[in-house]
Enzyme design. Structure first.
Site, mmCIF file in Angstrom:
data_model
loop_
_atom_site.group_PDB
_atom_site.id
_atom_site.type_symbol
_atom_site.label_atom_id
_atom_site.label_comp_id
_atom_site.label_asym_id
_atom_site.label_seq_id
_atom_site.Cartn_x
_atom_site.Cartn_y
_atom_site.Cartn_z
ATOM 1 C CD GLU A 79 -0.063 0.421 29.427
ATOM 2 O OE1 GLU A 79 -0.099 -0.542 30.215
ATOM 3 O OE2 GLU A 79 -0.699 0.445 28.363
ATOM 4 C CD GLU B 194 -4.689 2.254 29.016
ATOM 5 O OE1 GLU B 194 -3.604 2.211 28.425
ATOM 6 O OE2 GLU B 194 -4.891 2.989 30.017
#
Length: 644
Positions: free
Chosen positions: A36, A56
């Site tokens: 990210e 995730e």
């Protein structure tokens, strides 16, 4: 990797729109928060060995630092959705092809390439693009919406919510723009943190890693010995699977059988196991052929002096196993580990007549052994710590998750799960349809299949054998059913004979087999719970789930109290990896703690009072009652006395 007070706008102003362009150099893993950060940079350079992804969802949350917005803006919505929903990692070369990184160079060159790219951007020779504002790699709105709609259809109506939250965040950005999408992502990320699914999956993540640590065994400084050559006694369905698992780990295998016909059949099964992996794309044909060159067949024990370990995988017969271990003691080196693959027989009984009890251990594989991820390591009364450490090391070599357990009938997994089948048979004898029971466990609860379809896969012969062992050891809480004897008498052993509760030839989606109805009726008549004209009890799906699984929890509590397992979380791992309990529920004990010991205890008492023929089966054990009364979690126990 999201911190409290996370502010998407501040992160963007620092990383994407700050005074200096940032280019990231990647040479290895770049996952989750790391990726990210990477996708928020002005550029990305990686090596071919790099692995990139947003995993995730595997721990029950959604990306929370802009991943749901920036990843689709680099690789497209369809590919971004695929990577996030499946926690998919891509290699460096693929990352370059799909646009996730700007350059792919050799590992030693990534920093230099990143520096050059940053200077080019700073000098204006290369465009500086803010990923969150890009639209050039997004599909047209209609196609993007179709991709999300298709993904939503796959996850909608499931037992977990966070995949839909992820799609909600993605679509918000596609429809309203990246900045609006970042705000929506933060809202939905915070929501995902509160879900039981997240708590359960995080628990499983750590519990699975903790199984390799056993108090008083792995913390005393012992160094594991490497297993270079392992002998397997018995080349049946289980033995051939064990051989395949060993070969895949690069271990030389010696297969012993009783005659040439059985030996050739065993080698054929090993070859078929490897070919199955070739068909699935997990092995190349040449690799399978090379692996087969590392297995040697034998009809005697003459060459057993060269092996580091023997795994006996013969029939579940105590006398036979005792004879084999007496022969192994004579044929093997004094330091050779002698393991039995028994699923229920007392380890100490197997080696009772030998002088090798300190190196005898249980190595209970689950079928098919080369595919199932769990290995139950059973420690006998005199098994040395060194042998346990060595077997734990072997489990890592062959890529199995181990749980070390104490010695008792059924050990941990089969003992804890015998109430699963017992309760299912009881409900069937009470008049419930086996297909109704399976539907409640699979569709409502989330098991891949219910107990009766599982019986078809495992075989009613195995069920009969295990039930005999359990009835002898735990007679005070057994419910007698004639179902297994009747199935065996009729030759309805499931996959093995092509006849069971379902039409076997149709596979996992096979419909019920009407021919099973007569066996079911015979079992009900023999049980005698229903008089002529009586109707089955009215039970909801939730009633069925609790009547089947709460006795399993109850037995798990006994196993914890007796110290059969090193820690309660080991039962969570065993239930997920050995019995297909839904991972997103956190395993057997964790799930029970989410419901609360008080609820489990009161429902078991209710079942005991309502169904008097099974009163002893349902009554809560002392450990469960104590947790219910005190408010203590079931998973907080360490056992009254350790068998380890």
């Amino acid at each position: 990797m999201v911190v409290s007070g996370w502010a998407p706008q501040a992160f963007r102003q620092t990383m994407e729109a700050g005074p200096k362009p940032i280019v990231i150099a990647i040479d290895g893993l770049c996952l989750g928060g790391g990726l990210e950060i990477a996708v928020a940079c002005a550029g990305r350079v990686c090596s071919p060995r790099s692995r990139l992804g947003l995993p995730e969802l595997a721990i029950g949350i959604i990306p929370g630092m802009g991943g749901t917005q920036r990843l689709p803006r680099l690789v497209g919505v369809r590919k971004g959705v695929e990577m996030m929903l499946h926690s998919q990692q891509v290699g460096g070369e693929e990352a370059g092809r799909i646009g996730l990184v700007d350059e792919v160079v050799e590992g030693g060159q990534v920093v230099g390439a990143a520096k050059r790219m940053a200077l080019e951007i700073a000098a204006g020779r290369r465009a500086r693009l803010e990923t969150v504002l890009r639209t050039d790699r997004l599909e047209p709105l209609g196609k993007a919406m179709v991709a999300v709609k298709e993904a939503r259809a796959r996850v909608a109506g499931g037992h977990v919510r966070h995949p839909e939250l992820c799609l909600d965040a993605i679509i918000a950005g596609v429809e309203q723009g990246g900045m609006a999408g970042l705000l929506k992502e933060k809202e939905l990320f915070d929501l995902s943190l509160t879900l039981d699914t997240h708590k359960a999956l995080v628990h499983m993540f750590f519990a699975q890693r903790d199984t390799k640590r056993v108090k008083g065994v792995t913390d005393v400084g012992l160094v594991p010995r490497q297993m270079r050559k392992v002998a397997v006694v018995g080349g049946g369905f289980m033995g051939s699977g064990i051989c395949a698992a060993l070969l895949l780990a690069g271990i030389e295998v010696l297969l012993k059988e009783i005659d040439q016909h059985c030996l050739e059949a065993g080698l054929g099964r090993i070859r078929a196991n490897l070919q199955g992996m070739v068909k699935k794309g997990k092995l190349k044909q040449l690799q399978a052929e090379q692996l087969m060159a590392h297995v040697t067949g034998t009809l005697d024990y003459n060459t057993f002096g060269s092996v580091d370990m023997v795994i006996e995988a013969a029939l579940e017969n105590v006398v036979l196993k005792q004879k084999i271990f007496a022969d192994l003691e004579m044929a093997c080196r004094p330091d050779c580990i002698l393991a039995t693959n028994t699923s229920a027989i007392d380890i100490d009984l197997v080696g009772r007549d030998t002088q090798a009890q300190d190196r005898i251990i249980g190595a209970h594989f689950f079928s098919p052994a080369h595919l199932m991820p769990l290995l139950e390591i059973v420690r006998g009364q005199r098994t040395s710590k060194q042998v346990v450490v060595d077997t734990l090391s072997l489990s890592q070599q062959i890529k199995k998750t181990p749980i070390v357990v104490g010695n008792c009938t059924g050990f941990a997994v089969n003992r804890v799960y015998f109430p699963y089948y017992t309760s299912a048979c009881f409900l069937l004898d009470m008049g419930l349809s086996p297909y109704q029971i399976d539907k409640a466990l699979s569709e409502t609860f989330g098991m891949p299949f219910g107990p009766f379809r599982l019986m078809d896969f495992n075989g009613a012969d195995v069920g009969l054998n295990v039930s005999k062992h359990m009835a002898g050891a735990f007679a005070d809480r057994m419910i007698t059913s004639n179902l297994f004897p009747l199935l065996n008498k009729a030759g309805r052993l499931g996959v093995k004979t092509g006849k069971g509760f379902y039409k076997i030839s149709k596979g996992y989606k096979s419909p019920p087999d009407p021919e099973a109805a007569s066996i079911i009726e015979q079992s009900r008549r023999a049980a005698g719970y229903l008089r002529p004209g009586d109707k089955p009890p009215k039970l909801t799906d939730q009633d069925i789930i609790e009547m089947i699984y709460f006795p399993v929890v109850n037995e798990g509590c006994r196993v914890i109290a007796e110290g059969i397992v090193d820690k309660p979380s080991d039962l969570d791992v065993a239930s997920v990896m050995g019995m297909a309990f839904p991972r997103y529920r956190g395993g057997l004990i964790f799930w029970a703690d989410l419901l609360g010991a008080k609820h489990v205890c009161s429902r078991l008492d209710e079942f005991a009072n309502r169904f008097r023929p099974a009163e002893g089966f349902f009554r809560p054990c002392a450990y469960l009652r104590d947790c219910a009364a005190s408010g203590r979690k079931l998973g907080a126990g360490t056992g009254a006395r350790s068998r380890l």
